[in-house]
Design a protein around this motif. Structure first.
Motif, PDB file in Angstrom:
ATOM      1  N   ALA A 144     -17.275 -60.538 -50.420  1.00 56.70           N
ATOM      2  CA  ALA A 144     -17.808 -61.659 -50.072  1.00 56.70           C
ATOM      3  C   ALA A 144     -18.773 -62.342 -51.159  1.00 56.70           C
ATOM      4  N   GLN A 145     -18.465 -63.637 -51.477  1.00 54.38           N
ATOM      5  CA  GLN A 145     -19.377 -64.617 -52.543  1.00 54.38           C
ATOM      6  C   GLN A 145     -20.511 -65.386 -51.381  1.00 54.38           C
ATOM      7  N   PRO A 146     -21.470 -65.261 -51.785  1.00 56.56           N
ATOM      8  CA  PRO A 146     -22.258 -65.411 -52.848  1.00 56.56           C
ATOM      9  C   PRO A 146     -22.819 -64.002 -52.920  1.00 56.56           C
ATOM     10  N   LEU A 147     -23.294 -63.397 -53.939  1.00 53.05           N
ATOM     11  CA  LEU A 147     -23.718 -61.961 -54.157  1.00 53.05           C
ATOM     12  C   LEU A 147     -25.334 -62.219 -53.444  1.00 53.05           C
ATOM     13  N   PRO A 151     -22.579 -62.399 -38.082  1.00 52.94           N
ATOM     14  CA  PRO A 151     -21.689 -60.988 -37.942  1.00 52.94           C
ATOM     15  C   PRO A 151     -20.350 -61.158 -37.711  1.00 52.94           C
ATOM     16  N   ARG A 152     -19.621 -61.392 -39.042  1.00 55.73           N
ATOM     17  CA  ARG A 152     -18.177 -61.448 -39.254  1.00 55.73           C
ATOM     18  C   ARG A 152     -17.515 -60.748 -39.874  1.00 55.73           C
ATOM     19  N   THR A 153     -18.292 -59.931 -40.358  1.00 56.17           N
ATOM     20  CA  THR A 153     -17.714 -58.762 -41.382  1.00 56.17           C
ATOM     21  C   THR A 153     -17.879 -57.575 -40.971  1.00 56.17           C
ATOM     22  N   LEU A 154     -16.954 -56.440 -41.004  1.00 56.83           N
ATOM     23  CA  LEU A 154     -17.434 -55.026 -40.874  1.00 56.83           C
ATOM     24  C   LEU A 154     -18.154 -54.472 -41.738  1.00 56.83           C
ATOM     25  N   VAL A 155     -19.418 -54.078 -41.470  1.00 55.79           N
ATOM     26  CA  VAL A 155     -20.310 -53.490 -42.288  1.00 55.79           C
ATOM     27  C   VAL A 155     -20.802 -52.237 -42.010  1.00 55.79           C
ATOM     28  N   HIS A 156     -21.299 -51.197 -43.025  1.00 52.58           N
ATOM     29  CA  HIS A 156     -21.812 -50.072 -42.800  1.00 52.58           C
ATOM     30  C   HIS A 156     -23.183 -50.232 -41.838  1.00 52.58           C
ATOM     31  N   GLY A 157     -24.098 -50.900 -42.513  1.00 54.22           N
ATOM     32  CA  GLY A 157     -25.262 -50.985 -41.989  1.00 54.22           C
ATOM     33  C   GLY A 157     -26.476 -50.209 -42.565  1.00 54.22           C
ATOM     34  N   ARG A 158     -25.977 -48.968 -43.151  1.00 54.67           N
ATOM     35  CA  ARG A 158     -27.017 -48.271 -43.804  1.00 54.67           C
ATOM     36  C   ARG A 158     -26.449 -47.476 -45.104  1.00 54.67           C
ATOM     37  N   LEU A 159     -26.020 -48.306 -45.996  1.00 57.23           N
ATOM     38  CA  LEU A 159     -25.493 -47.760 -47.149  1.00 57.23           C
ATOM     39  C   LEU A 159     -26.391 -47.166 -48.248  1.00 57.23           C
ATOM     40  N   ASP A 160     -26.732 -45.973 -48.245  1.00 58.65           N
ATOM     41  CA  ASP A 160     -27.781 -45.511 -49.354  1.00 58.65           C
ATOM     42  C   ASP A 160     -26.873 -44.073 -49.653  1.00 58.65           C
ATOM     43  N   VAL A 161     -27.648 -43.382 -50.528  1.00 59.08           N
ATOM     44  CA  VAL A 161     -27.170 -41.959 -50.901  1.00 59.08           C
ATOM     45  C   VAL A 161     -26.946 -41.070 -49.912  1.00 59.08           C
ATOM     46  N   SER A 162     -27.681 -41.075 -48.912  1.00 55.03           N
ATOM     47  CA  SER A 162     -27.420 -40.099 -47.717  1.00 55.03           C
ATOM     48  C   SER A 162     -26.124 -40.301 -46.891  1.00 55.03           C
ATOM     49  N   HIS A 203     -23.490 -58.738 -41.903  1.00 51.61           N
ATOM     50  CA  HIS A 203     -23.439 -59.693 -42.944  1.00 51.61           C
ATOM     51  C   HIS A 203     -23.177 -58.731 -44.357  1.00 51.61           C
ATOM     52  N   PRO A 204     -22.260 -58.775 -44.905  1.00 51.28           N
ATOM     53  CA  PRO A 204     -21.924 -58.153 -46.281  1.00 51.28           C
ATOM     54  C   PRO A 204     -23.032 -58.007 -47.191  1.00 51.28           C
ATOM     55  N   ALA A 205     -23.903 -58.905 -47.295  1.00 48.43           N
ATOM     56  CA  ALA A 205     -24.911 -58.912 -48.293  1.00 48.43           C
ATOM     57  C   ALA A 205     -26.058 -57.628 -48.018  1.00 48.43           C
ATOM     58  N   TRP A 206     -26.081 -57.201 -46.538  1.00 43.31           N
ATOM     59  CA  TRP A 206     -26.842 -56.182 -46.195  1.00 43.31           C
ATOM     60  C   TRP A 206     -26.406 -54.847 -47.200  1.00 43.31           C
ATOM     61  N   SER A 211     -23.617 -53.766 -62.609  1.00 43.11           N
ATOM     62  CA  SER A 211     -22.417 -54.361 -63.206  1.00 43.11           C
ATOM     63  C   SER A 211     -21.164 -53.965 -62.519  1.00 43.11           C
ATOM     64  N   THR A 212     -21.109 -52.634 -62.865  1.00 42.00           N
ATOM     65  CA  THR A 212     -19.735 -51.896 -62.589  1.00 42.00           C
ATOM     66  C   THR A 212     -19.661 -51.961 -60.905  1.00 42.00           C
ATOM     67  N   PHE A 213     -20.510 -51.661 -60.081  1.00 38.13           N
ATOM     68  CA  PHE A 213     -20.509 -51.781 -58.987  1.00 38.13           C
ATOM     69  C   PHE A 213     -20.073 -53.152 -58.204  1.00 38.13           C
ATOM     70  N   LEU A 214     -20.914 -54.056 -58.753  1.00 43.12           N
ATOM     71  CA  LEU A 214     -20.632 -55.542 -58.454  1.00 43.12           C
ATOM     72  C   LEU A 214     -19.203 -56.044 -58.796  1.00 43.12           C
ATOM     73  N   ALA A 215     -18.572 -55.636 -59.825  1.00 45.07           N
ATOM     74  CA  ALA A 215     -17.438 -56.156 -60.221  1.00 45.07           C
ATOM     75  C   ALA A 215     -16.260 -55.207 -59.391  1.00 45.07           C
ATOM     76  N   SER A 216     -16.483 -54.171 -59.173  1.00 46.90           N
ATOM     77  CA  SER A 216     -15.753 -53.340 -58.291  1.00 46.90           C
ATOM     78  C   SER A 216     -15.590 -54.125 -56.623  1.00 46.90           C
ATOM     79  N   TYR A 217     -16.815 -54.477 -56.407  1.00 49.31           N
ATOM     80  CA  TYR A 217     -17.077 -55.120 -55.044  1.00 49.31           C
ATOM     81  C   TYR A 217     -16.300 -56.454 -55.090  1.00 49.31           C
TER      82      TYR A 217
END
Length: 190
Positions: A138-141, A64-75, A99-102, A126-132
């Motif tokens: 954060a790496q790694p993906l 827990p070191r990065t600000l995360v949304h926690g429930r990132l989906d279309v809603s 953790h940003p991986a979530w 690939s567009t999303f990951l490149a923008s991210y």
């Protein structure tokens, strides 16, 4: 900063898979009001050694070191075509330090659900990951264990719905996705 190196005043994001661990370990009652068959299939998948390994790996790597949304989906994402154009995220009770991986894995799962055509999906991912990454992501993906756990939490959310609202086929598809990611993770570490 607090003594653990986290920014002061920002709450910790809850571990989104905590209910999965409780259900797997037999605590916290049933999975939810979904059909008994769906709950039993979810519980059976949670008992599989490769899935247990994925849950353990994700739980151990939660930092827990990065600000995360926690429930990132279309809603929880709103896209605006008017100026200023772009996307805005609706904050949830699950936001906080995590953790940003979530978030990345949840976003990729949402893309998978929106456009299942392989060529289009590959371009969207690939567009999303490149923008991210361009934005300082954060790496790694996210690795396969994260994909496994996201699919399991999505299945759990469907099983938690009142009976009849989720189709068995959808739950089974998510459980198959979790198994596939778990198997991929095992092959990568073997």
């Amino acid at each position: 900063m607090d003594r653990d190196g986290r920014p002061d005043g920002i709450p910790l994001a809850p571990r989104p898979w905590a209910r999965l661990l409780a259900v797997r370990d037999g605590a916290g009652g049933g999975a939810g009001p979904g059909t008994r068959g769906e709950e039993e299939r979810l519980r059976a998948v949670l008992e599989e050694p490769v899935v247990r390994a994925c849950l353990g790996a994700v739980d151990r790597s939660w930092r827990p070191r990065t600000l995360v949304h926690g429930r990132l989906d279309v809603s929880t994402v709103r896209t605006f075509l008017t100026r200023p154009a772009g996307s805005r995220y609706v904050l949830q009770a699950s936001s906080g330090l995590g953790h940003p991986a979530w978030d990345v894995t949840c976003a990729l799962a949402a893309l998978d659900a929106l456009d299942p055509r392989p060529r289009s999906l590959a371009r969207s991912r690939s567009t999303f990951l490149a923008s991210y990454l361009r934005g300082g992501g954060a790496q790694p993906l996210p690795a396969p264990p994260w994909r496994c756990v996201v699919a399991l939490t999505q299945a759990m959310a469907l099983v938690d719905q009142p009976s009849g609202e989720a189709t068995s086929e959808t739950v089974d598809a998510l459980l198959a996705r979790a198994r596939a990611a778990a198997s991929w993770a095992r092959r990568r570490t073997a």
